[in-house]
Design a protein around this motif. Sequence first.
Motif, PDB file in Angstrom:
ATOM      1  N   ALA A 140       0.848  -1.186   0.000  1.00 62.52           N
ATOM      2  CA  ALA A 140       0.000   0.000   0.000  1.00 62.52           C
ATOM      3  C   ALA A 140       0.889   1.243   0.000  1.00 62.52           C
ATOM      4  O   ALA A 140       2.046   1.194   0.439  1.00 62.52           O
ATOM      5  N   PRO A 141       0.385   2.362  -0.486  1.00 64.54           N
ATOM      6  CA  PRO A 141       1.185   3.596  -0.453  1.00 64.54           C
ATOM      7  C   PRO A 141       1.611   3.948   0.970  1.00 64.54           C
ATOM      8  O   PRO A 141       0.911   3.618   1.936  1.00 64.54           O
ATOM      9  N   ALA A 142       2.738   4.624   1.093  1.00 65.70           N
ATOM     10  CA  ALA A 142       3.229   5.019   2.413  1.00 65.70           C
ATOM     11  C   ALA A 142       2.206   5.885   3.149  1.00 65.70           C
ATOM     12  O   ALA A 142       2.128   5.868   4.382  1.00 65.70           O
ATOM     13  N   SER A 143       1.404   6.633   2.403  1.00 65.72           N
ATOM     14  CA  SER A 143       0.373   7.473   3.017  1.00 65.72           C
ATOM     15  C   SER A 143      -0.736   6.656   3.660  1.00 65.72           C
ATOM     16  O   SER A 143      -1.553   7.184   4.411  1.00 65.72           O
ATOM     17  N   MET A 144      -0.762   5.349   3.349  1.00 66.43           N
ATOM     18  CA  MET A 144      -1.774   4.457   3.911  1.00 66.43           C
ATOM     19  C   MET A 144      -1.146   3.457   4.878  1.00 66.43           C
ATOM     20  O   MET A 144      -1.638   2.329   5.036  1.00 66.43           O
ATOM     21  N   ALA A 145      -0.071   3.848   5.545  1.00 67.85           N
ATOM     22  CA  ALA A 145       0.551   2.986   6.549  1.00 67.85           C
ATOM     23  C   ALA A 145      -0.367   2.858   7.751  1.00 67.85           C
ATOM     24  O   ALA A 145      -0.801   3.862   8.320  1.00 67.85           O
ATOM     25  N   TRP A 146      -0.686   1.618   8.132  1.00 69.45           N
ATOM     26  CA  TRP A 146      -1.566   1.357   9.270  1.00 69.45           C
ATOM     27  C   TRP A 146      -0.820   0.783  10.462  1.00 69.45           C
ATOM     28  O   TRP A 146      -1.349   0.782  11.570  1.00 69.45           O
ATOM     29  N   GLU A 147       0.363   0.300  10.236  1.00 72.24           N
ATOM     30  CA  GLU A 147       1.137  -0.322  11.311  1.00 72.24           C
ATOM     31  C   GLU A 147       1.320   0.663  12.465  1.00 72.24           C
ATOM     32  O   GLU A 147       1.773   1.795  12.273  1.00 72.24           O
ATOM     33  N   GLY A 148       0.927   0.240  13.658  1.00 71.09           N
ATOM     34  CA  GLY A 148       1.091   1.072  14.847  1.00 71.09           C
ATOM     35  C   GLY A 148       0.041   2.162  15.013  1.00 71.09           C
ATOM     36  O   GLY A 148       0.092   2.922  15.980  1.00 71.09           O
ATOM     37  N   LYS A 149      -0.916   2.242  14.088  1.00 72.77           N
ATOM     38  CA  LYS A 149      -1.939   3.283  14.167  1.00 72.77           C
ATOM     39  C   LYS A 149      -3.155   2.782  14.940  1.00 72.77           C
ATOM     40  O   LYS A 149      -3.483   1.602  14.936  1.00 72.77           O
ATOM     41  N   SER A 150      -3.848   3.715  15.572  1.00 76.64           N
ATOM     42  CA  SER A 150      -5.114   3.368  16.223  1.00 76.64           C
ATOM     43  C   SER A 150      -6.179   3.191  15.153  1.00 76.64           C
ATOM     44  O   SER A 150      -6.033   3.646  14.009  1.00 76.64           O
ATOM     45  N   LEU A 151      -7.295   2.560  15.520  1.00 73.90           N
ATOM     46  CA  LEU A 151      -8.371   2.362  14.564  1.00 73.90           C
ATOM     47  C   LEU A 151      -8.962   3.698  14.125  1.00 73.90           C
ATOM     48  O   LEU A 151      -9.337   3.871  12.956  1.00 73.90           O
ATOM     49  N   GLY A 152      -9.020   4.656  15.040  1.00 73.43           N
ATOM     50  CA  GLY A 152      -9.506   5.984  14.677  1.00 73.43           C
ATOM     51  C   GLY A 152      -8.619   6.655  13.640  1.00 73.43           C
ATOM     52  O   GLY A 152      -9.111   7.306  12.706  1.00 73.43           O
ATOM     53  N   LYS A 159     -10.621   7.385   4.538  1.00 75.13           N
ATOM     54  CA  LYS A 159     -11.650   8.213   3.910  1.00 75.13           C
ATOM     55  C   LYS A 159     -11.101   9.558   3.427  1.00 75.13           C
ATOM     56  O   LYS A 159     -11.868  10.402   2.971  1.00 75.13           O
ATOM     57  N   ASP A 160      -9.792   9.732   3.493  1.00 74.43           N
ATOM     58  CA  ASP A 160      -9.143  10.965   3.050  1.00 74.43           C
ATOM     59  C   ASP A 160      -8.599  10.786   1.635  1.00 74.43           C
ATOM     60  O   ASP A 160      -7.595  10.101   1.441  1.00 74.43           O
ATOM     61  N   PRO A 161      -9.215  11.398   0.616  1.00 68.23           N
ATOM     62  CA  PRO A 161      -8.741  11.212  -0.765  1.00 68.23           C
ATOM     63  C   PRO A 161      -7.290  11.646  -0.971  1.00 68.23           C
ATOM     64  O   PRO A 161      -6.612  11.136  -1.867  1.00 68.23           O
ATOM     65  N   ALA A 162      -6.809  12.548  -0.144  1.00 71.07           N
ATOM     66  CA  ALA A 162      -5.420  12.992  -0.275  1.00 71.07           C
ATOM     67  C   ALA A 162      -4.436  11.905   0.111  1.00 71.07           C
ATOM     68  O   ALA A 162      -3.267  11.939  -0.277  1.00 71.07           O
ATOM     69  N   ARG A 163      -4.909  10.913   0.872  1.00 69.99           N
ATOM     70  CA  ARG A 163      -4.032   9.830   1.309  1.00 69.99           C
ATOM     71  C   ARG A 163      -4.421   8.475   0.746  1.00 69.99           C
ATOM     72  O   ARG A 163      -3.583   7.563   0.717  1.00 69.99           O
ATOM     73  N   ASN A 164      -5.658   8.308   0.298  1.00 67.56           N
ATOM     74  CA  ASN A 164      -6.125   6.977  -0.120  1.00 67.56           C
ATOM     75  C   ASN A 164      -6.071   6.754  -1.627  1.00 67.56           C
ATOM     76  O   ASN A 164      -6.715   5.834  -2.143  1.00 67.56           O
ATOM     77  N   ALA A 171     -15.821   4.771  -4.480  1.00 68.45           N
ATOM     78  CA  ALA A 171     -14.641   4.054  -4.963  1.00 68.45           C
ATOM     79  C   ALA A 171     -13.992   3.254  -3.838  1.00 68.45           C
ATOM     80  O   ALA A 171     -13.465   2.159  -4.062  1.00 68.45           O
ATOM     81  N   LEU A 172     -14.043   3.793  -2.623  1.00 65.83           N
ATOM     82  CA  LEU A 172     -13.480   3.082  -1.474  1.00 65.83           C
ATOM     83  C   LEU A 172     -14.259   1.796  -1.202  1.00 65.83           C
ATOM     84  O   LEU A 172     -13.672   0.729  -0.989  1.00 65.83           O
ATOM     85  N   ILE A 173     -15.587   1.896  -1.240  1.00 66.48           N
ATOM     86  CA  ILE A 173     -16.423   0.710  -1.021  1.00 66.48           C
ATOM     87  C   ILE A 173     -16.161  -0.334  -2.103  1.00 66.48           C
ATOM     88  O   ILE A 173     -16.031  -1.530  -1.825  1.00 66.48           O
ATOM     89  N   LYS A 174     -16.064   0.107  -3.341  1.00 71.46           N
ATOM     90  CA  LYS A 174     -15.781  -0.808  -4.463  1.00 71.46           C
ATOM     91  C   LYS A 174     -14.430  -1.496  -4.271  1.00 71.46           C
ATOM     92  O   LYS A 174     -14.291  -2.704  -4.511  1.00 71.46           O
ATOM     93  N   HIS A 175     -13.440  -0.731  -3.827  1.00 67.92           N
ATOM     94  CA  HIS A 175     -12.108  -1.293  -3.588  1.00 67.92           C
ATOM     95  C   HIS A 175     -12.171  -2.399  -2.531  1.00 67.92           C
ATOM     96  O   HIS A 175     -11.627  -3.494  -2.719  1.00 67.92           O
ATOM     97  N   MET A 176     -12.848  -2.123  -1.428  1.00 59.39           N
ATOM     98  CA  MET A 176     -12.949  -3.104  -0.355  1.00 59.39           C
ATOM     99  C   MET A 176     -13.722  -4.341  -0.804  1.00 59.39           C
ATOM    100  O   MET A 176     -13.406  -5.466  -0.401  1.00 59.39           O
ATOM    101  N   ALA A 177     -14.722  -4.148  -1.659  1.00 56.80           N
ATOM    102  CA  ALA A 177     -15.611  -5.242  -2.048  1.00 56.80           C
ATOM    103  C   ALA A 177     -15.064  -6.099  -3.175  1.00 56.80           C
ATOM    104  O   ALA A 177     -15.359  -7.302  -3.234  1.00 56.80           O
ATOM    105  N   GLU A 178     -14.255  -5.518  -4.068  1.00 53.46           N
ATOM    106  CA  GLU A 178     -13.917  -6.216  -5.298  1.00 53.46           C
ATOM    107  C   GLU A 178     -12.424  -6.405  -5.563  1.00 53.46           C
ATOM    108  O   GLU A 178     -12.055  -7.246  -6.391  1.00 53.46           O
TER     109      GLU A 178
END
Length: 219
Positions: A140-152, A159-164, A171-178
């Motif tokens: 995933a892009p570095a802007s979407m790093a989740w390691e060590g992050k809280s769920l919030g 949900k931030d287009p500048a990072r996702n 488009a986010l729902i489609k990505h998760m679903a397909e």
Amino acid sequence: MRKLILLAAGAALIAGVAGATLSGQGQTRAQTGSAAAALQNSELRPASAFAGIADPRQRSVALFEESGKVLQHPRCVNCHPVGDRPRQGDMMQLHQPLVVRGADGHGAPGMKCSTCHGAANFDPPGIGAGVPGDPHWHLAPASMAWEGKSLGQICQQIKDPARNGGKDMAALIKHMAEDSLVGWAWNPGKGRTPAPGTQDSFAELIEAWAANGAHCPAS
């Protein structure tokens, strides 16, 4: 010569996946605890289970917290690392052999992800875990790093287009679903614990979360 390089790289990867230990892998106690906690969440409640929550904001947060069982699972976090190296396995140790993100998330020149990761899982007999695969294997892009992050924090990221990657909610729902690489989390090959639920049930949670206002947990 190229065939020999590919065979050597593949053998190194199999050895790393099968034989890597927690020592010397950059593994922290916090990461071990986080991975263990995520692996305990083996069930994913359906979106309909939250219909009884009257307040839409509270319902939205509860739906996202349930989807967090997937988002914070090792199958997802391993490819959303905070640094340039992916993680692997249920205990999220650093990838062996040593590989890096590269300019586009597909690895460095001469050691692309596709050098070892094919279009499907490679699970030869006689080893605990083989080489995972998908036609679009990458970080995933570095802007979407989740390691060590809280769920919030993860919620705000996705949900931030500048990072996702410029995705709106549809488009986010489609990505998760397909997306097939997202779907790999439920078909990770032997030696790896699948994410809880199914891709369909996970996508339904994300869709319901969005329909109720896409509110994020406080932390």
